[in-house]
Design an enzyme around this catalytic site. Structure first.
Site, PDB file in Angstrom:
ATOM      1  N   LYS A  35      84.230  72.291  95.604  1.00  0.00           N
ATOM      2  CA  LYS A  35      83.607  71.428  94.595  1.00  0.00           C
ATOM      3  C   LYS A  35      84.183  70.023  94.680  1.00  0.00           C
ATOM      4  O   LYS A  35      85.392  69.843  94.874  1.00  0.00           O
ATOM      5  CB  LYS A  35      83.856  72.032  93.213  1.00  0.00           C
ATOM      6  CG  LYS A  35      83.238  71.284  92.046  1.00  0.00           C
ATOM      7  CD  LYS A  35      83.521  72.035  90.739  1.00  0.00           C
ATOM      8  CE  LYS A  35      82.902  71.356  89.534  1.00  0.00           C
ATOM      9  NZ  LYS A  35      83.145  72.143  88.281  1.00  0.00           N
ATOM     10  N   SER A 121      79.244  73.423  85.881  1.00  0.00           N
ATOM     11  CA  SER A 121      79.118  72.209  86.682  1.00  0.00           C
ATOM     12  C   SER A 121      79.350  72.453  88.174  1.00  0.00           C
ATOM     13  O   SER A 121      79.141  71.559  88.990  1.00  0.00           O
ATOM     14  CB  SER A 121      80.100  71.143  86.192  1.00  0.00           C
ATOM     15  OG  SER A 121      81.443  71.582  86.302  1.00  0.00           O
ATOM     16  N   SER A 145      82.029  76.718  83.949  1.00  0.00           N
ATOM     17  CA  SER A 145      81.453  76.094  85.135  1.00  0.00           C
ATOM     18  C   SER A 145      81.502  76.917  86.412  1.00  0.00           C
ATOM     19  O   SER A 145      80.928  76.512  87.425  1.00  0.00           O
ATOM     20  CB  SER A 145      82.127  74.736  85.397  1.00  0.00           C
ATOM     21  OG  SER A 145      81.805  73.823  84.383  1.00  0.00           O
TER      22      SER A 145
END
Length: 441
Positions: A35, A121, A145
């Site tokens: 990420k 996210s 997330s």
């Protein structure tokens, strides 16, 4: 800005090889993605080379920040474990949403349901795994997330116990809740990655002592119980017998055992669509998260005035302009909830939850129409968030052509127990889910 790869998962692709070529390492031959919230050098642990600029989901952040001067310990661990990194993945701006939509870099395509959001996210990390582009991926989970995109993309997602994995080298969102989590399609890979990240030895699986099913929590879900708890109950009965299954009203338990949460109880008609005590947990978590986000990022936001997506701009600026908080009562809620759930589950107990309260929302869905869904989702997600417990989201196939999941929680520090249990349960759960899918779709 155009998407840069298959399924729109990646913001940048590259090859970062493992630190050793040995084939005896636990993650040898596996590929992973990271990420775009995690710092990385271009040669893993060599400090004499430039790093990648960590973008945090926003071009203005990337423009105003320098290249990394270190690689996050979590990334080093998996590189040293033998895995190869193939790129950095798209995320929601500043990790401030669980939808997975990004106006700047594009929204990664949900591999299970292309007309639905992928969840965020850690959207790109989930999509990269769900689309088969990598064997596993690293994300972060503050308010959901990892768990949410795992559920929406039909894969496994693990949020570890809070503070069990170093978040050094990860841009902070809210340190009281931030964790480094990971995704996989295969429970054995999920377990192996977890053992590397958590520095755990291989241990034999332990039979769960009790498995608690809170019917009040599942009443928040729009998915039929035959596709969620029904699948799990049949799997548990097959593997361990039905005597360990227990039913509990979690809302009542939390209301009694977490008195500090009463400070956050809503007044009005919220009871019609939510569980008041769990909504109070969510409220306390959201306020502390907002306070810490402001401390971390208000100076940059007010100085740069970044271009933020219209769906996020108002919420982020609300956080920046929020008044100073006395955090003592939030800490009391955390302490009381951890003690209460530890007492309930004890050493080998499991709490079962819906990961999310229903189907993945449609792309670009009006936020007002998502209000009840989001409120219910955060009530469920805040249980692990506030307690610091570990949680895993497990896929249960498809219902009405959309992915279904269920979550298991274990007490803080029981990550190895939970990872082993997933590996033991997984095939039986998938078999039962397949039967249920055939007869309920």
């Amino acid at each position: 800005m155009a998407k840069t790869s298959e399924s729109g998962a990646f913001v940048e692709k590259f090859i970062l090889p493992p630190t050793s070529s040995s084939q005896q390492l636990p993650l040898s031959g596996l590929t992973f993605a990271v990420k775009d919230i995690i710092y990385m050098l271009k040669h893993g642990n060599r400090f004499d080379v430039d790093g990648y600029v960590t973008g945090f989901g926003n071009p203005d952040w990337k423009r105003t920040h320098s290249a990394a001067t270190l690689t996050a310990p979590a990334v080093l661990d998996v590189l040293e474990g033998g895995a190869t990194c193939v790129g950095k993945t798209i995320m929601d701006e500043m990790a401030y949403c669980i939808n997975g939509e990004n106006i700047h870099y594009g929204t990664p395509t949900n591999p299970c349901a292309p007309d639905r959001v992928p969840g965020g996210s850690s959207s790109g990390s989930a999509v990269a795994v769900g689309a088969g582009l990598v064997d596993f991926s690293l994300g972060s989970d503050t308010g959901g997330s990892v768990r949410v995109p795992a559920s929406y993309c039909g894969i496994l997602g693990f949020r570890p116990s809070h503070d069990a994995i170093s978040t050094s080298g990860v841009i902070p969102m809210a340190q009281s809740f931030d964790t480094v989590g990971w995704f996989a399609r295969d429970p054995a890979v999920l377990n192996r990655v977890g053992r590397v990240l958590l520095h755990l030895p291989n241990v034999n699986p332990v039979r769960p002592s009790q498995i608690f099913i809170p019917e009040d929590c599942f009443s928040l879900s729009s998915i039929p119980s035959a596709r969620t708890t029904g699948v799990l109950i049949k799997s548990i009965e097959k593997l361990f017998g039905g005597s360990i299954l227990k039913h509990v009203n979690l809302g009542d338990y939390v209301k009694e055992k977490v008195p500090s949460s009463h400070h956050f109880m809503a007044k009005g008609n919220d009871h019609a669509y939510n569980i008041p005590s769990l909504a109070a947990l969510s409220s306390s978590m959201r306020l502390l998260q907002r306070y810490e986000f402001k401390k971390n990022h208000a100076e940059w936001i007010t100085t740069v005035n970044p271009n933020l997506g219209p769906r996020l701009s108002e919420r982020i600026w609300d956080a920046v302009r929020s008044p100073e908080e006395n955090t003592g009562v939030y800490r009391s809620v955390q302490t009381e909830l951890r003690a209460a759930l530890t007492d309930l589950l004890k050493d080998e107990g499991i709490l079962v939850l819906p990961t999310v309260p229903g189907d993945p929302p449609k792309l670009q869905m009006d936020l007002a129409s998502l209000e009840v869904f989001r409120a219910r989702a955060f009530s469920l997600l805040s249980i692990a968030g506030v307690s610091g417990f570990c949680q895993v989201s497990i896929p249960l196939g498809m219902h009405n052509n959309l992915p279904v999941s269920i979550s298991l929680l274990a007490k803080h520090g029981s990550d190895a127990f939970l990872l082993n249990l997933v590996e033991v349960l997984y095939d039986t759960i998938q078999e039962e889910a397949g039967f249920a899918e055939k007869f309920t779709n």
